[in-house]
Design a protein around this motif. Structure first.
Motif, PDB file in Angstrom:
ATOM      1  N   LEU A 171       0.841  -1.182   0.000  1.00 52.03           N
ATOM      2  CA  LEU A 171       0.000   0.000   0.000  1.00 52.03           C
ATOM      3  C   LEU A 171       0.883   1.241   0.000  1.00 52.03           C
ATOM      4  CD1 LEU A 171      -1.608  -2.263   1.996  1.00 52.03           C
ATOM      5  CD2 LEU A 171      -3.318  -0.451   1.819  1.00 52.03           C
ATOM      6  N   GLY A 172       0.735   2.064  -1.041  1.00 53.54           N
ATOM      7  CA  GLY A 172       1.559   3.258  -1.185  1.00 53.54           C
ATOM      8  C   GLY A 172       2.421   3.151  -2.425  1.00 53.54           C
ATOM      9  N   SER A 173       2.426   4.214  -3.246  1.00 46.62           N
ATOM     10  CA  SER A 173       3.177   4.177  -4.502  1.00 46.62           C
ATOM     11  C   SER A 173       4.290   5.213  -4.543  1.00 46.62           C
ATOM     12  CB  SER A 173       2.228   4.391  -5.689  1.00 46.62           C
ATOM     13  OG  SER A 173       1.455   5.567  -5.511  1.00 46.62           O
ATOM     14  N   GLY A 174       4.698   5.720  -3.358  1.00 45.36           N
ATOM     15  CA  GLY A 174       5.890   6.548  -3.258  1.00 45.36           C
ATOM     16  C   GLY A 174       7.064   5.632  -2.987  1.00 45.36           C
ATOM     17  N   LEU A 175       7.441   5.512  -1.704  1.00 41.05           N
ATOM     18  CA  LEU A 175       8.455   4.511  -1.344  1.00 41.05           C
ATOM     19  C   LEU A 175       7.931   3.096  -1.561  1.00 41.05           C
ATOM     20  CD1 LEU A 175      10.526   5.526   1.812  1.00 41.05           C
ATOM     21  CD2 LEU A 175      11.257   5.310  -0.561  1.00 41.05           C
TER      22      LEU A 175
END
Length: 353
Positions: A171-175
């Motif tokens: 979950l999360g598409s930055g880091l």
């Protein structure tokens, strides 16, 4: 040195001043590093807004950096003026129960450069010599300034202890995209990245995601993850957003017997609701990690310098030191941007990467 330098000083929440401050004076066990690049981290925004380390202000933030050695303390071994370096930002007392067990991050006197003590949004930064890592010739200085976040991802992967051939949802598409790159190196399949921003999800594909899920299309992605994993849920899940809602989604999309890695940092007043009976009966496991430390740094250097992890698709811009505050706000305004580097040596121009 007895001179002054330019630095971005976080004076108080919501205020950064570019000012002349004394160049740090080193002791015998320290080195002085002339900064080349410093990456902006989400933590820097949290410091700016007063959510984190407000009691340490005024502070020179900045902890993802590269540079060259300008001065060396008498006790330093194996280092020379002009060496291209970065440094492990995590420091413990060295003698407590946790430090003696090699668990520096749990030290009661734990501190981080650029978060609790002055860091690298400046022309120079000082660090203990034992924290310094020399950069190999195969690595450029932008990549070197990204070793810190890579070490954090590696630390998380070690805590997860993921087996090859396992499914993973991130979950999360930055880091989170960097987690995908690391998961690919460990043999995970399929690698599923969940995020909101279309451009960031495309970057996740470049770095290793097999499948991306847009929360614009699937506001609650749990059902979609289960659909992609034969109804079971993912073997492993990493939460890299930092909200109560996404933590609860992460637990729900984890298969029975699977492991959840807590990575995203929430606010102090945020809580995750878990039904204890469901936790017991499903034998789900939860692990956590907060930073890369020790060997995580040398592992990050090895993986980047040998091309096993290529973080360059995440690099967005280089901006001069005097545009520090503008850069922070730009990252919040344009979520397609992932990593902006601040540099005291690039003049006044903004460079798109």
């Amino acid at each position: 040195m007895g001179k002054t330098m330019k630095a971005a000083v976080y004076e108080k929440p919501g205020k950064i001043t570019i000012k002349d401050v004394p160049v740090p004076e080193i002791n015998d066990s320290e080195v002085l590093i002339k900064v080349t690049y410093t990456g902006i981290c989400g933590t820097d925004w949290s410091i700016y807004t007063g959510k984190y380390s407000a009691d340490k202000l005024p502070l020179i933030a900045g902890h993802e950096f590269s540079g060259t050695i300008a001065e060396i303390g008498k006790e330093a071994i194996g280092l020379s003026i002009g060496d291209r370096v970065t440094a492990d930002i995590n420091m413990g007392c060295g003698h407590c129960f946790y430090c003696r067990k090699g668990e520096t991050l749990l030290c009661p006197e734990f501190s981080q450069l650029g978060i609790h003590i002055d860091g690298a949004f400046a022309e120079y930064v000082k660090v203990p010599w034992k924290q310094v890592h020399i950069i190999p010739e195969a690595m450029d200085m932008l990549e070197a300034a990204f070793i810190e976040p890579t070490s954090c991802v590696i630390h998380s992967m070690k805590a997860l202890d993921m087996k090859a051939g396992s499914s993973i949802a991130i979950l999360g598409s930055g880091l989170g995209s960097l987690h995908a790159a690391a998961a690919k190196q460990r043999g995970a399949a399929p690698i599923i990245v969940i995020g909101r921003n279309k451009e960031r999800l495309e970057l996740a594909k470049k770095l290793g995601a097999d499948i991306v899920i847009s929360t614009e299309e699937y506001p609650n992605p749990v059902a979609r993850v289960k659909e992609l994993t034969n109804g079971r849920g993912a073997d492993y899940v990493i939460e890299s957003v930092g909200t109560s809602e996404t933590y609860e989604q992460a637990f729900e999309m984890l298969r029975p017997g699977g492991t959840l890695a807590a990575f995203g940092i929430t606010g102090d007043d945020d809580f995750m609701r878990i039904n204890p009976a469901k936790l017991v009966l499903s034998e789900k496991k939860i692990t956590s990690s907060c930073a890369g430390v020790g060997t995580d740094w040398s592992d990050a250097i090895t993986l980047i310098s040998h091309g096993r992890i290529d973080p360059k698709p995440l690099f967005s811009k280089i901006m001069p030191l005097d545009k520090m505050e503008e850069a922070l706000n730009l990252l919040q305004k344009d979520r397609s941007l992932v990593k902006i580097f601040i540099s005291p040596v690039v003049g006044s121009e903004v460079v798109d990467l």
